[in-house]
Design a protein around this motif. Structure first.
Motif, PDB file in Angstrom:
ATOM      1  N   ARG A   1       0.838  -1.211   0.000  1.00  0.00           N
ATOM      2  CA  ARG A   1       0.000   0.000   0.000  1.00  0.00           C
ATOM      3  C   ARG A   1       0.868   1.255   0.000  1.00  0.00           C
ATOM      4  O   ARG A   1       1.884   1.331   0.702  1.00  0.00           O
ATOM      5  N   MET A   2       0.453   2.233  -0.797  1.00  0.00           N
ATOM      6  CA  MET A   2       1.130   3.525  -0.884  1.00  0.00           C
ATOM      7  C   MET A   2       0.074   4.613  -0.738  1.00  0.00           C
ATOM      8  O   MET A   2      -0.871   4.662  -1.527  1.00  0.00           O
ATOM      9  N   VAL A   3       0.213   5.483   0.269  1.00  0.00           N
ATOM     10  CA  VAL A   3      -0.734   6.569   0.487  1.00  0.00           C
ATOM     11  C   VAL A   3      -0.115   7.860  -0.027  1.00  0.00           C
ATOM     12  O   VAL A   3       0.934   8.291   0.462  1.00  0.00           O
ATOM     13  N   LEU A   4      -0.746   8.463  -1.028  1.00  0.00           N
ATOM     14  CA  LEU A   4      -0.277   9.737  -1.591  1.00  0.00           C
ATOM     15  C   LEU A   4      -1.038  10.882  -0.937  1.00  0.00           C
ATOM     16  O   LEU A   4      -2.268  10.836  -0.851  1.00  0.00           O
ATOM     17  N   ARG A   5      -0.314  11.905  -0.529  1.00  0.00           N
ATOM     18  CA  ARG A   5      -0.931  13.062   0.111  1.00  0.00           C
ATOM     19  C   ARG A   5      -0.879  14.317  -0.765  1.00  0.00           C
ATOM     20  O   ARG A   5      -1.252  15.390  -0.326  1.00  0.00           O
ATOM     21  N   GLU A   6      -0.377  14.152  -1.967  1.00  0.00           N
ATOM     22  CA  GLU A   6      -0.388  15.228  -2.940  1.00  0.00           C
ATOM     23  C   GLU A   6      -0.479  14.645  -4.342  1.00  0.00           C
ATOM     24  O   GLU A   6      -0.192  13.465  -4.559  1.00  0.00           O
ATOM     25  N   ARG A   7      -0.905  15.454  -5.288  1.00  0.00           N
ATOM     26  CA  ARG A   7      -1.075  15.018  -6.665  1.00  0.00           C
ATOM     27  C   ARG A   7       0.293  14.859  -7.335  1.00  0.00           C
ATOM     28  O   ARG A   7       1.133  15.751  -7.254  1.00  0.00           O
ATOM     29  N   ILE A   8       0.514  13.736  -8.001  1.00  0.00           N
ATOM     30  CA  ILE A   8       1.789  13.490  -8.677  1.00  0.00           C
ATOM     31  C   ILE A   8       1.542  12.844 -10.033  1.00  0.00           C
ATOM     32  O   ILE A   8       0.467  12.286 -10.288  1.00  0.00           O
ATOM     33  N   THR A   9       2.522  12.928 -10.894  1.00  0.00           N
ATOM     34  CA  THR A   9       2.523  12.160 -12.128  1.00  0.00           C
ATOM     35  C   THR A   9       3.434  10.962 -11.927  1.00  0.00           C
ATOM     36  O   THR A   9       4.637  11.105 -11.688  1.00  0.00           O
ATOM     37  N   TRP A  10       2.857   9.806 -12.023  1.00  0.00           N
ATOM     38  CA  TRP A  10       3.529   8.555 -11.680  1.00  0.00           C
ATOM     39  C   TRP A  10       4.103   7.956 -12.961  1.00  0.00           C
ATOM     40  O   TRP A  10       3.369   7.529 -13.849  1.00  0.00           O
ATOM     41  N   SER A  11       5.431   7.932 -13.063  1.00  0.00           N
ATOM     42  CA  SER A  11       6.090   7.437 -14.275  1.00  0.00           C
ATOM     43  C   SER A  11       6.894   6.169 -14.045  1.00  0.00           C
ATOM     44  O   SER A  11       7.012   5.332 -14.953  1.00  0.00           O
ATOM     45  N   ASN A  12       7.492   6.034 -12.855  1.00  0.00           N
ATOM     46  CA  ASN A  12       8.369   4.893 -12.555  1.00  0.00           C
ATOM     47  C   ASN A  12       8.066   4.323 -11.180  1.00  0.00           C
ATOM     48  O   ASN A  12       7.694   5.056 -10.255  1.00  0.00           O
ATOM     49  N   ILE A  13       8.262   3.036 -11.053  1.00  0.00           N
ATOM     50  CA  ILE A  13       8.265   2.376  -9.751  1.00  0.00           C
ATOM     51  C   ILE A  13       9.707   1.980  -9.446  1.00  0.00           C
ATOM     52  O   ILE A  13      10.351   1.295 -10.242  1.00  0.00           O
ATOM     53  N   TRP A  14      10.200   2.452  -8.305  1.00  0.00           N
ATOM     54  CA  TRP A  14      11.548   2.080  -7.866  1.00  0.00           C
ATOM     55  C   TRP A  14      11.456   0.875  -6.939  1.00  0.00           C
ATOM     56  O   TRP A  14      10.640   0.839  -6.020  1.00  0.00           O
ATOM     57  N   LEU A  15      12.317  -0.084  -7.172  1.00  0.00           N
ATOM     58  CA  LEU A  15      12.391  -1.277  -6.348  1.00  0.00           C
ATOM     59  C   LEU A  15      13.808  -1.411  -5.811  1.00  0.00           C
ATOM     60  O   LEU A  15      14.776  -1.186  -6.538  1.00  0.00           O
ATOM     61  N   GLY A  16      13.915  -1.780  -4.547  1.00  0.00           N
ATOM     62  CA  GLY A  16      15.232  -2.001  -3.959  1.00  0.00           C
ATOM     63  C   GLY A  16      15.643  -3.445  -4.153  1.00  0.00           C
ATOM     64  O   GLY A  16      15.213  -4.334  -3.407  1.00  0.00           O
ATOM     65  N   LEU A  17      16.452  -3.697  -5.165  1.00  0.00           N
ATOM     66  CA  LEU A  17      16.914  -5.052  -5.447  1.00  0.00           C
ATOM     67  C   LEU A  17      18.184  -5.312  -4.640  1.00  0.00           C
ATOM     68  O   LEU A  17      19.206  -4.656  -4.828  1.00  0.00           O
ATOM     69  N   ALA A  18      18.111  -6.271  -3.712  1.00  0.00           N
ATOM     70  CA  ALA A  18      19.231  -6.515  -2.806  1.00  0.00           C
ATOM     71  C   ALA A  18      20.209  -7.565  -3.321  1.00  0.00           C
ATOM     72  O   ALA A  18      21.403  -7.497  -3.069  1.00  0.00           O
ATOM     73  N   GLY A  19      19.691  -8.545  -4.029  1.00  0.00           N
ATOM     74  CA  GLY A  19      20.559  -9.605  -4.535  1.00  0.00           C
ATOM     75  C   GLY A  19      19.967 -10.231  -5.777  1.00  0.00           C
ATOM     76  O   GLY A  19      18.749 -10.201  -5.982  1.00  0.00           O
ATOM     77  N   VAL A  20      20.826 -10.782  -6.631  1.00  0.00           N
ATOM     78  CA  VAL A  20      20.365 -11.418  -7.866  1.00  0.00           C
ATOM     79  C   VAL A  20      20.858 -12.851  -7.919  1.00  0.00           C
ATOM     80  O   VAL A  20      21.849 -13.210  -7.279  1.00  0.00           O
ATOM     81  N   ASP A  21      20.151 -13.634  -8.693  1.00  0.00           N
ATOM     82  CA  ASP A  21      20.546 -15.013  -8.944  1.00  0.00           C
ATOM     83  C   ASP A  21      20.917 -15.124 -10.419  1.00  0.00           C
ATOM     84  O   ASP A  21      20.037 -15.145 -11.281  1.00  0.00           O
ATOM     85  N   PRO A  22      22.210 -15.183 -10.740  1.00  0.00           N
ATOM     86  CA  PRO A  22      22.613 -15.208 -12.151  1.00  0.00           C
ATOM     87  C   PRO A  22      22.152 -16.467 -12.879  1.00  0.00           C
ATOM     88  O   PRO A  22      22.133 -16.503 -14.106  1.00  0.00           O
ATOM     89  N   ASN A  23      21.765 -17.488 -12.116  1.00  0.00           N
ATOM     90  CA  ASN A  23      21.308 -18.732 -12.741  1.00  0.00           C
ATOM     91  C   ASN A  23      19.785 -18.859 -12.767  1.00  0.00           C
ATOM     92  O   ASN A  23      19.245 -19.902 -13.146  1.00  0.00           O
TER      93      ASN A  23
END
Length: 239
Positions: A94-116
């Motif tokens: 859930r994301m609560v917005l308290r002001e009007r914005i133009t939403w273009s991107n979602i940022w995700l915190g990627l901590a680790g990857v699996d190369p396989n």
């Protein structure tokens, strides 16, 4: 005598004039000898939001973002789940917005990857408070295989969002090592939904066997069963 009287009168006038000048220069609150300003006093500056010191804590705008689930400096924990645990499930934050914005991107915190890993049909999207899908990314599987950092994922079509409640959706599919593909999160664990019930859960999952984000969701069906096993408090931001 006439000349003397004129001289005395002129002297008294000079003294009185000097006294008037001094009186005007040393009004209440002025330092003796300071020049008297004729300008009107400036109106008091209203106190800044966040207290007398004007400090409101870290804000998304400090990092060129529009909103976030929390300060990324606090996103030190890692959430990891097996493909069997979250594959095909729609995870909502859930994301609560308290002001009007133009939403273009979602940022995700990627901590680790699996190369396989073998990933496919992985998406991020946005739902409104009625469970209607507003926007989605393209398949983000390739980006989940590289660069374990916070990164933006562009929506297929940016949209303007008025203040209100929204849900960021994550859908993962494929095979990966449980402790390799990981996301940044807080250490909140199962307490993330304290005081909340469906359809307003802060972290939840819905459905199984999904290969794309559905056009609508029944938010009353939000579940915490997977969240409570450790798949909780992922960090997201908006730009």
């Amino acid at each position: 005598m006439r000349t003397r009287t004129t001289t005395v009168t002129a002297g008294l006038a000079a003294v009185l004039s000097a006294l008037l000048v001094l009186t005007g220069c040393t009004g209440q609150g002025d330092a003796p000898g300071a020049a008297k300003s004729s300008a009107a006093p400036s109106p008091a500056t209203p106190p800044a939001r966040g207290g007398a010191a004007g400090f409101d804590g870290p804000l998304p705008q400090d990092q060129n973002l529009l909103a976030w689930t929390g300060d990324p400096n606090d996103a030190g924990h890692v959430t990891a789940q097996s493909a069997a645990g979250v594959g095909g499930r729609v995870t909502l934050v859930r994301m609560v917005l308290r002001e009007r914005i133009t939403w273009s991107n979602i940022w995700l915190g990627l901590a680790g990857v699996d190369p396989n890993a073998q990933l496919s049909n992985c998406y991020l999207g946005v739902y409104d408070s009625r469970g209607t899908l507003l926007a989605t990314t393209a398949d983000v599987s390739p980006q989940l295989m590289t660069d374990a950092i916070a990164k933006p994922f562009p929506l297929g079509k940016p949209f303007t969002a008025p203040p209100g409640t929204y849900f960021i959706a994550l859908l993962l599919n494929g095979n990966w090592a449980t402790n390799a593909l990981t996301l940044k999160a807080t250490g909140a664990g199962i307490s993330v939904n304290a005081g909340l019930t469906p359809p307003q859960l802060r972290y939840s999952t819905l459905l199984t066997g999904q290969t794309s984000l559905p056009a609508s969701l029944n938010l009353a069906d939000q579940s915490t069963s997977t969240i409570n096993t450790g798949w909780a408090s992922q960090w997201y931001a908006i730009s």
